[in-house]
Structure formats: structure tokens, C-alpha cells
Design a protein around this motif. Sequence first.
Motif: not given
Ligand code: SF4
Length: 339
Positions: A75, A79, A81-82, A122
Motif C-alpha cells: 500500500c 499508516c 501501525f500497518c 490494502a
Molecule cells: S493498507 Fe490501509 S491501513 Fe495499511 S497503510 Fe494502506 S491505507 Fe493505511
Amino acid sequence: MTQAPVRTETDILAIAREQVLERGVGLDKEQTVQVLTLADDRLEELLALAHDVRMKWCGPEVEVEGIISLKTGGCPEDCHFCSQSGLFQSPVRAAWLDIPSLVEAAKQTAKTGATEFCIVAAVRGPDERLMAQVAAGVEAIRNEVDIQVACSLGMLTQEQVDQLAAMGVHRYNHNLETAKSHFPNVVTTHSWEERWDTLRMVREAGMEVCCGGILGMGETVEQRAEFALQLAELEPDEVPLNFLNPRPGTPFGDLEVLPAAEALKAVAAFRLALPRTMLRFAGGREITLGDLGAKQGILGGINAVIVGNYLTTLGRPAEADLDLLGELKMPIKALNETL
Ligand code: SF4
């Protein structure tokens, strides 16, 4: 003779009992902060009240949902945390699932008694290729499996919202993730307001709104309460609550896991701020709460669970959750009640 002064109640749990349990009016921000900062020795009392509120305003049923990742990793967003962001050194690599595998996963999910099957990708938002894949997947599932289809595909344009509604997508998940005031510390590649706009369009198109977030991302207790009240303002049909499971290689990889008592207080506080909303245990609860946490959460305000694997980390096996619901004598919500 002097009259005894009128006793005004100051204990937050007594106030919540009258306001939320009796009258169905959610806590305001100040009250939510008071619940989040209750002494640990009142945790049991708090969880019992949250459970009573859930039973009174939502009933005993528990909604079961399965999720599947159609497109994993890579992605472009950041974010923190991701582990699916392509910008960090996390081990999740980009991958696509084919339609037959998607349908098979929907069948397996339906077998558990789940009424909702959520297709997740994602991405910042869907491109044409993803929308075409989703359209094919939703159609194949609707033809072969008795289950509601939900989607979580990031930020949408009005045209995409309309397309998903026309496909018969029942619910759309898009998390605000955290309080508006904390969001810039969590994501810098898009704004909280952009997420809010997608949610507004989804609601106006008639799909159910699923919107929650992750607790334990360095937010203050006040920001945790702020987030609960911002969700209450949105009035989503469902709020998935996640607890940060710090993933190696992400900017939040070194954050401490939220202590169990704090996490359980948060679950109860969200229930008291959102008395009628479906509150779902989503990712991270195993690491925060351990095996016992499922029971305490379900007896402390939660009324929906995700079965099986989460998107990037393993959850508990579906059977463990379903056995627990049986043990607690909580019926799984049937499909005909969701139609
Ligand atoms: S998959 Fe969703 S939560 Fe993870 S970085 Fe991408 S937009 Fe952000």
C-alpha cells in the motif's frame, strides 16, 4: 429544622447506570474520560455495567464475521501501525487472491455461522482493476453463498460508492483509526477528513457504515475519549475495536502493548459512549488480553467477533470463539435477521 441537602450523584458508574443503562443516552467526553481513568479495583463493576448496557440496548446476540484479504501489502499510504504499507521494512509483500479462492473462503466463513464476509484490500482507494475484481468476487459469492458481503477498500469516490451499492455490498468498512487530534501522528499521506468524507458518502448511498480504529497508538486518555465521541457523532452501524499489535518494521513497532486492564476499560467505555452500536472485537486482542480477554470482553460490552485469521497476524481459531459463545449462552445472530 434544616433540610438534608439533595444528594447529587458524583460516582461515574452510578451516573452511567442511570443515564446509559436506564435512558440509553451515551456518555459525553468528560464522562468517558472518567470511565477510562477508573481505578483498577472497579474494573469488574465497570465491565458488568457495560454488559448490562449491551444486553439492554443490543440484546444477547453476537454477530460473527469473516474477513479475507483480496489484495495484501504494497500500500502507498504510511499508516504507522500497518505492516501492509509498502513504505516500511515490514515483511508483508504485495499479493492478490483469485476469485475461486475468495468464494471458497466465503463458503468456509458461512459454515461457522457467520453472517458477514468482508473483502479487504490494502490500498489508498480502489483503482479500476480492483473495482473489477471486487465486482466479479461479489457476484460469485452472491450466486453461491448465503452470506452478506462487506468491503473495505480504502477511500472512495462518489462513483465508486455508487458502484459498490449497486453491486449489493451490504456494509462498508473504513476506519477513522484514532481521534482526529491524534491522526496526524499516525498517518501523514491522507487526512482524517478524507476518511470522514468516504464514510458520509457510504451512509448516504444506503450501505451500512462500519468504522472503528486501533487503541494503544500513543493516544492520551483524553484522545481515546475524543475518538469514542467522534464515532458516536458518526453513528456507525458497527465499530471494530483493535488494539495495537506492534509489527516489526513499522514506525509503531516499538510501542508498548496496551495493558489488559486499560484495554478492557476502553472496551467498556466505548460501549457506554455508544450504547446501541455493534461493537466488534477485531485484531490485536490476543496479544493485549490473552485467552481470557475474549470472555471478559464479551461480558464487558462486545457483541460481535471476527472469526479465524486476521489480515496480517494470526487470530484464535474460529472454533475457540464459537465454543465460547456457546459456553456463555450467547446466540449467534442469524442471517435472516440481518436482511
Ligand atoms: S493498507 Fe490501509 S491501513 Fe495499511 S497503510 Fe494502506 S491505507 Fe493505511
